[in-house]
Scaffold this motif. Sequence first.
Motif, mmCIF file in Angstrom:
data_model
loop_
_atom_site.group_PDB
_atom_site.id
_atom_site.type_symbol
_atom_site.label_atom_id
_atom_site.label_comp_id
_atom_site.label_asym_id
_atom_site.label_seq_id
_atom_site.Cartn_x
_atom_site.Cartn_y
_atom_site.Cartn_z
ATOM 1 N N HIS A 68 0.818 -1.211 0.000
ATOM 2 C CA HIS A 68 0.000 0.000 0.000
ATOM 3 C C HIS A 68 0.855 1.266 0.000
ATOM 4 O O HIS A 68 0.540 2.219 -0.723
ATOM 5 C CB HIS A 68 -0.934 0.011 1.201
ATOM 6 C CG HIS A 68 -2.225 -0.713 0.975
ATOM 7 N ND1 HIS A 68 -2.484 -1.495 -0.115
ATOM 8 C CD2 HIS A 68 -3.355 -0.760 1.722
ATOM 9 C CE1 HIS A 68 -3.698 -1.994 -0.043
ATOM 10 N NE2 HIS A 68 -4.249 -1.570 1.082
ATOM 11 N N LEU A 69 1.902 1.279 0.800
ATOM 12 C CA LEU A 69 2.728 2.489 0.862
ATOM 13 C C LEU A 69 3.493 2.719 -0.443
ATOM 14 O O LEU A 69 3.393 3.780 -1.056
ATOM 15 C CB LEU A 69 3.693 2.413 2.042
ATOM 16 C CG LEU A 69 3.058 2.489 3.429
ATOM 17 C CD1 LEU A 69 4.108 2.274 4.500
ATOM 18 C CD2 LEU A 69 2.370 3.822 3.629
ATOM 19 N N VAL A 70 4.240 1.723 -0.866
ATOM 20 C CA VAL A 70 5.051 1.883 -2.073
ATOM 21 C C VAL A 70 4.169 1.898 -3.313
ATOM 22 O O VAL A 70 4.336 2.739 -4.205
ATOM 23 C CB VAL A 70 6.118 0.772 -2.152
ATOM 24 C CG1 VAL A 70 6.882 0.838 -3.456
ATOM 25 C CG2 VAL A 70 7.066 0.882 -0.976
ATOM 26 N N GLY A 71 3.203 0.989 -3.375
ATOM 27 C CA GLY A 71 2.317 0.932 -4.533
ATOM 28 C C GLY A 71 1.455 2.169 -4.671
ATOM 29 O O GLY A 71 1.195 2.618 -5.790
ATOM 30 N N GLY A 72 1.005 2.731 -3.575
ATOM 31 C CA GLY A 72 0.206 3.956 -3.632
ATOM 32 C C GLY A 72 0.982 5.116 -4.220
ATOM 33 O O GLY A 72 0.471 5.865 -5.061
ATOM 34 N N ILE A 73 2.235 5.261 -3.804
ATOM 35 C CA ILE A 73 3.076 6.318 -4.365
ATOM 36 C C ILE A 73 3.360 6.053 -5.843
ATOM 37 O O ILE A 73 3.322 6.970 -6.669
ATOM 38 C CB ILE A 73 4.398 6.436 -3.564
ATOM 39 C CG1 ILE A 73 4.115 6.932 -2.151
ATOM 40 C CG2 ILE A 73 5.389 7.340 -4.263
ATOM 41 C CD1 ILE A 73 3.555 8.336 -2.082
ATOM 42 N N ALA A 84 2.665 -1.933 -10.152
ATOM 43 C CA ALA A 84 2.186 -1.640 -8.800
ATOM 44 C C ALA A 84 0.765 -2.150 -8.593
ATOM 45 O O ALA A 84 0.417 -2.636 -7.509
ATOM 46 C CB ALA A 84 2.255 -0.142 -8.532
ATOM 47 N N ILE A 85 -0.045 -2.067 -9.630
ATOM 48 C CA ILE A 85 -1.438 -2.519 -9.525
ATOM 49 C C ILE A 85 -1.513 -4.032 -9.362
ATOM 50 O O ILE A 85 -2.360 -4.547 -8.624
ATOM 51 C CB ILE A 85 -2.243 -2.030 -10.740
ATOM 52 C CG1 ILE A 85 -2.472 -0.522 -10.611
ATOM 53 C CG2 ILE A 85 -3.560 -2.762 -10.876
ATOM 54 C CD1 ILE A 85 -3.109 0.116 -11.807
ATOM 55 N N ILE A 86 -0.619 -4.751 -10.009
ATOM 56 C CA ILE A 86 -0.617 -6.209 -9.888
ATOM 57 C C ILE A 86 -0.395 -6.635 -8.438
ATOM 58 O O ILE A 86 -0.957 -7.629 -7.976
ATOM 59 C CB ILE A 86 0.439 -6.818 -10.834
ATOM 60 C CG1 ILE A 86 -0.059 -6.702 -12.277
ATOM 61 C CG2 ILE A 86 0.751 -8.260 -10.486
ATOM 62 C CD1 ILE A 86 0.946 -7.089 -13.313
ATOM 63 N N PHE A 87 0.378 -5.860 -7.687
ATOM 64 C CA PHE A 87 0.592 -6.188 -6.276
ATOM 65 C C PHE A 87 -0.575 -5.737 -5.392
ATOM 66 O O PHE A 87 -0.719 -6.223 -4.274
ATOM 67 C CB PHE A 87 1.899 -5.568 -5.770
ATOM 68 C CG PHE A 87 3.110 -6.312 -6.237
ATOM 69 C CD1 PHE A 87 3.500 -7.475 -5.613
ATOM 70 C CD2 PHE A 87 3.839 -5.860 -7.322
ATOM 71 C CE1 PHE A 87 4.604 -8.186 -6.049
ATOM 72 C CE2 PHE A 87 4.945 -6.565 -7.767
ATOM 73 C CZ PHE A 87 5.330 -7.727 -7.139
ATOM 74 N N ILE A 91 -4.588 -7.991 -2.646
ATOM 75 C CA ILE A 91 -4.994 -7.404 -1.364
ATOM 76 C C ILE A 91 -6.457 -7.005 -1.408
ATOM 77 O O ILE A 91 -7.230 -7.288 -0.491
ATOM 78 C CB ILE A 91 -4.112 -6.186 -1.025
ATOM 79 C CG1 ILE A 91 -2.663 -6.608 -0.870
ATOM 80 C CG2 ILE A 91 -4.609 -5.484 0.222
ATOM 81 C CD1 ILE A 91 -1.696 -5.451 -0.800
ATOM 82 N N LEU A 92 -6.858 -6.351 -2.502
ATOM 83 C CA LEU A 92 -8.242 -5.912 -2.613
ATOM 84 C C LEU A 92 -9.198 -7.082 -2.815
ATOM 85 O O LEU A 92 -10.335 -7.039 -2.333
ATOM 86 C CB LEU A 92 -8.392 -4.902 -3.753
ATOM 87 C CG LEU A 92 -8.229 -3.439 -3.371
ATOM 88 C CD1 LEU A 92 -9.283 -2.983 -2.415
ATOM 89 C CD2 LEU A 92 -6.878 -3.103 -2.839
ATOM 90 N N LEU A 93 -8.768 -8.112 -3.529
ATOM 91 C CA LEU A 93 -9.605 -9.311 -3.642
ATOM 92 C C LEU A 93 -9.832 -9.928 -2.266
ATOM 93 O O LEU A 93 -10.955 -10.344 -1.940
ATOM 94 C CB LEU A 93 -8.956 -10.330 -4.582
ATOM 95 C CG LEU A 93 -9.053 -10.038 -6.069
ATOM 96 C CD1 LEU A 93 -8.227 -11.040 -6.858
ATOM 97 C CD2 LEU A 93 -10.494 -10.054 -6.523
#
Length: 147
Positions: A68-73, A84-87, A91-93
Amino acid sequence: MEYITKLEMWADSHHPRWIDFIRIALGLFIFYKGILFISNTGALMELMSNNDLQFFNLALAHYVAFAHLVGGIMIATGLLTRFAIIFQIPILLGAVFFININSGFLSASNNLEFELSLSVLILLCVFLFYGSGKFSMDHWMSEHPNW
């Protein structure tokens, strides 16, 4: 593989500029949720206390926080957006199906959290298809390869 390349080229050529602002807001929201997750890691441990896999719970908490931290940025700046979306998608599923099933899919107290998780998952799938767009580090780096 050629079909995926053609699909990506079509999505890049038909990418409206206003959708980049939604991508930026989505990235900042995911980063914000990462900060909230770090400040309240005990809630995840309590949620998964039924399982006897303490190491798995700890590893999952670190994965979610880091993603969430790294992917959000990365999503907000448009740097390797699809990567980043693939990671973020697993989590969201998990949030949509496993977390909301345990607390009741359509319960009144959890309805907003379910709708928010589902909306973020749908937006992640949209940006997995569309990519980062014109207002992104990916686009800037492709325009300035020697900089």
